[in-house]
Design an enzyme around this catalytic site. Structure first.
Site, PDB file in Angstrom:
ATOM      1  CG  HIS A  89      -4.345  -6.711  -0.897  1.00 27.14           C
ATOM      2  ND1 HIS A  89      -3.727  -6.105   0.174  1.00 27.14           N
ATOM      3  CD2 HIS A  89      -3.407  -6.760  -1.883  1.00 27.14           C
ATOM      4  CE1 HIS A  89      -2.472  -5.816  -0.148  1.00 27.14           C
ATOM      5  NE2 HIS A  89      -2.260  -6.205  -1.393  1.00 27.14           N
ATOM      6  CG  HIS A 126      -2.099  -0.858   1.144  1.00 31.98           C
ATOM      7  ND1 HIS A 126      -3.324  -0.429   0.661  1.00 31.98           N
ATOM      8  CD2 HIS A 126      -2.278  -2.149   1.503  1.00 31.98           C
ATOM      9  CE1 HIS A 126      -4.200  -1.419   0.737  1.00 31.98           C
ATOM     10  NE2 HIS A 126      -3.592  -2.486   1.244  1.00 31.98           N
ATOM     11  CG  ASP A 157      -7.119  -3.091   1.434  1.00 28.66           C
ATOM     12  OD1 ASP A 157      -6.497  -3.895   0.714  1.00 28.66           O
ATOM     13  OD2 ASP A 157      -6.678  -2.677   2.523  1.00 28.66           O
ATOM     14  CD  GLU A 159      -5.092  -8.940   3.140  1.00 25.02           C
ATOM     15  OE1 GLU A 159      -5.054  -7.954   2.372  1.00 25.02           O
ATOM     16  OE2 GLU A 159      -4.497  -8.959   4.232  1.00 25.02           O
TER      17      GLU A 159
END
Length: 268
Positions: free
Chosen positions: A243, A151, A158, A240
């Site tokens: 993500h 990130h 996300d 995830e």
């Protein structure tokens, strides 16, 4: 007016309101704070209809407190990432959906905050919602917390999908009863997104995108999101469902630490 036109007008009105809130939000800062490189933009300036529910400026996250570096409720990403998101959003709007982002660029100081929290094994006030089946001492070993995050490079975010018209998400009230993030949708923390089988930031193997226990509509929703993003150049992190990273990354090896605030991208 067409149905799509009505949806766009509604989303634009919501975006205007959110901009007003963000512009007036108080934020302590130093004149020596680093600025974002010119390659970064506020997503709102490129794709204003994408819904933004920036979780880490609120106490509703796995730590139970706002995260360092989040000074305004703002999604910042590299410009190529923003343009790709805009393409995905146009596709979704035609089908009656919208993207919703939870987190975008994340400063290194926020990652450092996560690490400090993870090392404090006594602080488990949000365990019942975000990691009920994971021992906090295992968060590093299990990969839920790390000292670096993609990130911080600006091309990872996300997000989820919301069926339009978007209903408001009920606010989190500190101290309210916590429900496991993998519980039934009508029991876990309310979210206006489609049902993905778990909530955002659920530290559990059920959050793995292709976990075989996730079936039916929940699996279809995950695959819908994954395909929508893949079609415009994003790769999903298998652990995830929320993500995604845009490729090629503008800054594949650089981790930034400018704060999340409008002034960081002023004039871009």
């Amino acid at each position: 007016m067409t149905r799509l036109g009505s949806l766009l007008r509604g989303l634009a009105a919501s975006a205007t309101a959110l901009l007003a809130v963000a512009a007036t939000a108080p934020a302590a800062h130093s004149s020596t704070e680093p600025q974002a490189p010119q390659e970064f933009v506020a997503l709102r300036t490129v794709a204003p209809t994408i819904i933004q529910e920036m979780r880490y400026i609120t106490p509703h996250d796995f730590m139970g407190e706002p995260v360092d570096g989040y000074q305004q409720p703002l999604c910042i990403v590299t410009r190529p990432t923003a343009l790709a998101l805009a393409r995905a959003q146009r596709t979704l709007l035609r089908e009656g959906y919208s993207l919703k982002v939870y987190d975008c660029y994340r400063p290194q100081r926020a990652v450092d905050h996560f690490v400090r929290w993870a090392k404090d094994l006594q602080d488990e006030k949000m365990k019942a919602e975000f990691y009920p089946r994971v021992d906090k001492s295992q968060l590093f070993a299990d990969g839920y917390i790390a000292e670096k995050s993609g990130h911080s490079r600006g091309s990872t975010l996300d997000l989820t999908i919301v069926k339009l018209p978007a209903l408001p998400t009920a606010p989190y009230r500190p101290g309210q009863k916590l429900v496991p993030c993998y519980g039934p949708k009508d029991e876990r923390f309310p979210d206006n997104s489609v049902d993905m089988g778990t909530g955002f930031d659920c530290f559990d193997t059920l959050a793995h995108t292709d976990d075989p226990r996730i079936q039916g509509v929940q699996r279809e929703n995950r695959q819908f999101l994954k395909k929508t993003m893949a079609d415009v150049g994003f790769t999903n992190l298998p652990e995830e469902w929320w993500h995604f990273t845009y490729s090629p990354e503008t800054f594949p090896d650089t981790y930034f630490d400018f704060p999340i605030a409008w002034r960081s991208v002023a004039g871009h």
